[in-house]
Design a protein around this motif. Sequence first.
Motif, mmCIF file in Angstrom:
data_model
loop_
_atom_site.group_PDB
_atom_site.id
_atom_site.type_symbol
_atom_site.label_atom_id
_atom_site.label_comp_id
_atom_site.label_asym_id
_atom_site.label_seq_id
_atom_site.Cartn_x
_atom_site.Cartn_y
_atom_site.Cartn_z
ATOM 1 N N ARG A 67 0.834 -1.200 0.000
ATOM 2 C CA ARG A 67 0.000 0.000 0.000
ATOM 3 C C ARG A 67 0.874 1.258 0.000
ATOM 4 O O ARG A 67 2.007 1.256 0.505
ATOM 5 C CB ARG A 67 -0.927 -0.019 1.217
ATOM 6 C CG ARG A 67 -0.225 -0.332 2.498
ATOM 7 C CD ARG A 67 -1.153 -0.767 3.604
ATOM 8 N NE ARG A 67 -1.918 0.366 4.125
ATOM 9 C CZ ARG A 67 -2.909 0.245 5.002
ATOM 10 N NH1 ARG A 67 -3.286 -0.955 5.417
ATOM 11 N NH2 ARG A 67 -3.547 1.302 5.444
ATOM 12 N N ASP A 68 0.337 2.348 -0.544
ATOM 13 C CA ASP A 68 1.101 3.585 -0.725
ATOM 14 C C ASP A 68 1.614 4.174 0.580
ATOM 15 O O ASP A 68 2.727 4.703 0.643
ATOM 16 C CB ASP A 68 0.253 4.636 -1.448
ATOM 17 C CG ASP A 68 0.109 4.362 -2.932
ATOM 18 O OD1 ASP A 68 0.839 3.486 -3.436
ATOM 19 O OD2 ASP A 68 -0.736 5.000 -3.578
ATOM 20 N N ASP A 69 0.795 4.120 1.640
ATOM 21 C CA ASP A 69 1.204 4.762 2.892
ATOM 22 C C ASP A 69 2.261 3.966 3.644
ATOM 23 O O ASP A 69 2.737 4.388 4.703
ATOM 24 C CB ASP A 69 -0.006 5.035 3.791
ATOM 25 C CG ASP A 69 -0.877 3.818 4.028
ATOM 26 O OD1 ASP A 69 -0.511 2.711 3.581
ATOM 27 O OD2 ASP A 69 -1.953 3.964 4.659
ATOM 28 N N CYS A 114 5.915 4.244 0.724
ATOM 29 C CA CYS A 114 6.554 5.561 0.655
ATOM 30 C C CYS A 114 7.739 5.668 1.613
ATOM 31 O O CYS A 114 8.584 6.559 1.468
ATOM 32 C CB CYS A 114 5.545 6.668 0.930
ATOM 33 S SG CYS A 114 4.853 6.659 2.600
ATOM 34 N N THR A 151 12.399 -0.483 -3.457
ATOM 35 C CA THR A 151 11.167 -1.154 -3.867
ATOM 36 C C THR A 151 11.478 -2.110 -5.001
ATOM 37 O O THR A 151 12.458 -1.936 -5.729
ATOM 38 C CB THR A 151 10.101 -0.138 -4.329
ATOM 39 O OG1 THR A 151 10.588 0.567 -5.478
ATOM 40 C CG2 THR A 151 9.772 0.852 -3.225
ATOM 41 N N ASN A 183 -2.843 -2.050 -6.111
ATOM 42 C CA ASN A 183 -1.993 -0.988 -5.578
ATOM 43 C C ASN A 183 -0.928 -0.576 -6.580
ATOM 44 O O ASN A 183 -0.637 0.617 -6.736
ATOM 45 C CB ASN A 183 -1.336 -1.427 -4.259
ATOM 46 C CG ASN A 183 -2.282 -1.327 -3.080
ATOM 47 O OD1 ASN A 183 -2.787 -0.259 -2.761
ATOM 48 N ND2 ASN A 183 -2.536 -2.452 -2.433
ATOM 49 N N ASN A 241 -2.695 1.388 -9.498
ATOM 50 C CA ASN A 241 -3.011 2.765 -9.084
ATOM 51 C C ASN A 241 -1.764 3.636 -9.013
ATOM 52 O O ASN A 241 -1.800 4.827 -9.339
ATOM 53 C CB ASN A 241 -3.725 2.752 -7.736
ATOM 54 C CG ASN A 241 -5.162 2.269 -7.840
ATOM 55 O OD1 ASN A 241 -5.758 2.323 -8.919
ATOM 56 N ND2 ASN A 241 -5.720 1.795 -6.743
ATOM 57 N N ARG A 242 -0.654 3.045 -8.602
ATOM 58 C CA ARG A 242 0.603 3.794 -8.543
ATOM 59 C C ARG A 242 1.077 4.165 -9.946
ATOM 60 O O ARG A 242 1.599 5.263 -10.177
ATOM 61 C CB ARG A 242 1.648 2.948 -7.813
ATOM 62 C CG ARG A 242 2.780 3.751 -7.182
ATOM 63 C CD ARG A 242 3.588 2.883 -6.245
ATOM 64 N NE ARG A 242 2.771 2.448 -5.118
ATOM 65 C CZ ARG A 242 2.682 1.191 -4.708
ATOM 66 N NH1 ARG A 242 3.342 0.237 -5.317
ATOM 67 N NH2 ARG A 242 1.914 0.881 -3.687
ATOM 68 N N LYS A 248 -0.906 7.134 -11.255
ATOM 69 C CA LYS A 248 -0.428 8.407 -10.714
ATOM 70 C C LYS A 248 0.928 8.796 -11.298
ATOM 71 O O LYS A 248 1.200 9.979 -11.536
ATOM 72 C CB LYS A 248 -0.322 8.311 -9.189
ATOM 73 C CG LYS A 248 -1.644 8.131 -8.477
ATOM 74 C CD LYS A 248 -1.432 7.925 -6.989
ATOM 75 C CE LYS A 248 -2.738 7.615 -6.272
ATOM 76 N NZ LYS A 248 -2.525 7.312 -4.823
ATOM 77 N N GLN A 249 1.771 7.812 -11.527
ATOM 78 C CA GLN A 249 3.133 8.082 -11.983
ATOM 79 C C GLN A 249 3.185 8.507 -13.453
ATOM 80 O O GLN A 249 4.066 9.274 -13.855
ATOM 81 C CB GLN A 249 3.994 6.828 -11.770
ATOM 82 C CG GLN A 249 5.483 7.033 -12.030
ATOM 83 C CD GLN A 249 6.287 5.787 -11.713
ATOM 84 O OE1 GLN A 249 5.765 4.794 -11.197
ATOM 85 N NE2 GLN A 249 7.575 5.829 -12.028
#
Length: 369
Positions: free
Chosen positions: A47-49, A52, A57, A297, A300-301, A304-305
């Motif tokens: 998950r993003d939170d 980060c 990664t 996840n 969705n990343r 956004k990227q």
Amino acid sequence: MTLAVEAKAPALEDYFGLSDAELHARIEAARRELGTRLVILGHHYQRDDVICHADYTGDSFKLSQLTVERPAAEFIVFCGVHFMAESADILKPGSQKVILPDLGAGCSMADMASVEQVEDAWEQLTEIGLVGDFRVMPITYMNSTAAIKAFCGEHGGVVCTSSNAVPLFDKSLKEADKLFFFPDQHLGRNTGVKFGIPLEQMVVWDPFKELGGNTEEQLRNARLILWKGHCSVHGRFRAWHVDQVRKEVPGIKVLVHPECVREVVEQSDLNGSTEFIIKTIAAAPAGSAWAVGTEVNLVNRLIKQFPDKHIRLLAPDLCMCATMYRIAPQNLAWALESLLAGAVVNQIIVPEETARWARVALDRMLAIK
């Protein structure tokens, strides 16, 4: 696995009432204070939170390689799932302590094959003369327990990931008459097809049936013996999802993970590992449209990227790795602040004999280019 928990660790429950902003700030403060003593690894499906806060990664293969590149770190905090943390403990270059922020972060696919079931299958294959009359190589997907990796190491086998499946099959098919691949039947099947192995020469081994539900003749004629296991995320994608998205968006490219069922991979434009998916999207021209069949996840990343590209999840419903999602900021903050208090929580320790043979199988994997 041995769990080491010190009495000085703060209570995990104390973190559940904290705001997102406070959790983020406390995690970053702990990272700064621990400095070079700490390295945090984050899987792409995290998950993003949580991701980060990762120093590195990657997918399971990349993170396995990264494990050996920070020998000065005292603590390796793995934001992934249990089998990944086990691999980190096996491959660590020194006396680092590997920590999994939530011990409940497992893998349903890994749970579909126990070492006892694999040993029983191997014994049955030996009893009918298959192991002996033929060179049978056991290959386990990275998504498996350390004990199964050790089994492969001890029996001349190797560990496989979706990133290196093609070169690994290329090498292994030249060295063995048959490959016994577990626990993901779909990655094994999809990779075998790339080498021209007909589906008639692939059989599925059901661990709850005698001879895996096959006849001796079927097993002798098979080039690939595929364990009856699958990914609960990638297994949700269906061929009708591909048909539907192409009707909705003419010209869209379909890019999927090879853990998907054969029918989905056949209908896709491209298939490959998580790293392959990321690199493909990154290199795609602006304005191109992509339907991606992998964990939500990550998709969705990517959305956004790369806002200059039209990216969507292949399936209309949610495809999330629920066990990966168990690692929340609360778990990460608790694990890091426990280290600051002098307590090591949720340490993953693979027994030395298991680690020794598993390391053999993992080293064989890492040697394949």
